[in-house]
Structures are given as C-alpha cells and as structure tokens.
Write an enzyme that holds these catalytic residues in place. Sequence first.
Site, PDB file in Angstrom:
ATOM      1  N   THR A   1       0.854  -1.175   0.000  1.00 26.40           N
ATOM      2  CA  THR A   1       0.000   0.000   0.000  1.00 26.40           C
ATOM      3  C   THR A   1       0.892   1.227   0.000  1.00 26.40           C
ATOM      4  OG1 THR A   1      -2.039   0.973   0.858  1.00 26.40           O
ATOM      5  CG2 THR A   1      -0.403   0.318   2.499  1.00 26.40           C
TER       6      THR A   1
ATOM      7  N   HIS B   1      -6.100  -0.551   4.358  1.00 22.03           N
ATOM      8  CA  HIS B   1      -5.686   0.853   4.243  1.00 22.03           C
ATOM      9  C   HIS B   1      -6.856   1.690   4.761  1.00 22.03           C
ATOM     10  CE1 HIS B   1      -3.414   4.004   1.689  1.00 22.03           C
ATOM     11  NE2 HIS B   1      -4.273   4.657   2.464  1.00 22.03           N
TER      12      HIS B   1
ATOM     13  N   CYS C   1      -3.873   8.367   6.783  1.00 19.87           N
ATOM     14  CA  CYS C   1      -4.425   7.013   6.785  1.00 19.87           C
ATOM     15  C   CYS C   1      -3.528   6.066   7.583  1.00 19.87           C
ATOM     16  CB  CYS C   1      -4.542   6.476   5.362  1.00 19.87           C
ATOM     17  SG  CYS C   1      -5.716   7.338   4.313  1.00 19.87           S
TER      18      CYS C   1
END
Length: 163
Positions: free
Chosen positions: A26, A49, A32
Amino acid sequence: MSVLVAPVMVGIAEIEVGQGELTLITTGLGSCVAVALYDATERVGALAHVLLPHAALSSRPPRPGKFPFTAVPAMLERMRACGARGEINARLIGGASMFGALLPAGAVGLGVRNVKAARQACAAHDVPIVGEAVGGSMGRSLTFDVATGRIVVRSVRGDDVEL
C-alpha cells in the site's frame, strides 16, 4: 522452478488477505493507517488501508476497510477463511499529521485519531500490536511479505524501517 506472484496493491479503504507466497503493498499513507494482521503459524496475512477513524466522518456507505472498527473484524474473518488458526498479531503504519501546522491550537489531527481508533479496534478483538511506525509528519508506503511476515516501511524523507 519458482512461480512469481505479482504484488497485490491495497487501495484506500480496501482489504486484501492471503496466504504464503504473496506480497501486499500500500502506498500514500499520510493520515491514513495501514493495519497489518498476521498469523505466523499458518502464514496468513491481511492488510487494510484505513481512511477514517469513525463512520460518523463519512457521508458514503461504508466499505469494511474504511474504518478500523469494521476493518479488523472483516480481516479476522477473511483470515480464518484462508486457514488462520494460530495467534494473530498486528502492526500499524501511518497516521501522520500531514498538515499539523494548519490545525488550530489544541486540535487533534486525523492521523492521531486514526491511530487511536486502530489501536482500540485491535484491543477490542484481542489482537496484540507488536510493531508500529506511526505519527510524524511524513507519508509512508509499505510492502508486506506474507510468506515471512516481514513488513518494510518506506517514508518520504527517512530510511526504510522493518517491522
């Protein structure tokens, strides 16, 4: 002769789960938080995520990977379906304060709230957190080798860190 398996990208608000020879990736982790769960006995891993700390901050119908409190139980369920039977642990990556200078004095940034919510979600499901690369003010990306459990975190302005 070994077979090469292409890495699997995990996008924002997505969850990917797999076993054995698999790499989960990711990118673009600012505020995030990536939640990585791993069963070392069965070599089953999951990566989410996470975008927001709570559903109240979203106007769209939720996807399980969007919030920690929906991502963690969905990950555990999918890991068990893939054969996870051993102890599952967690690692958290991200949760930076990308625009901290723009926050009013005393305000808590989204990254900090995402990390706190991810910790609470893991605790609610008795999943111990064994490693973290969270906070700060820079973005991160990660590569999760499910066969070994090794996670390499790359930051925008720092050295790679292994969790």
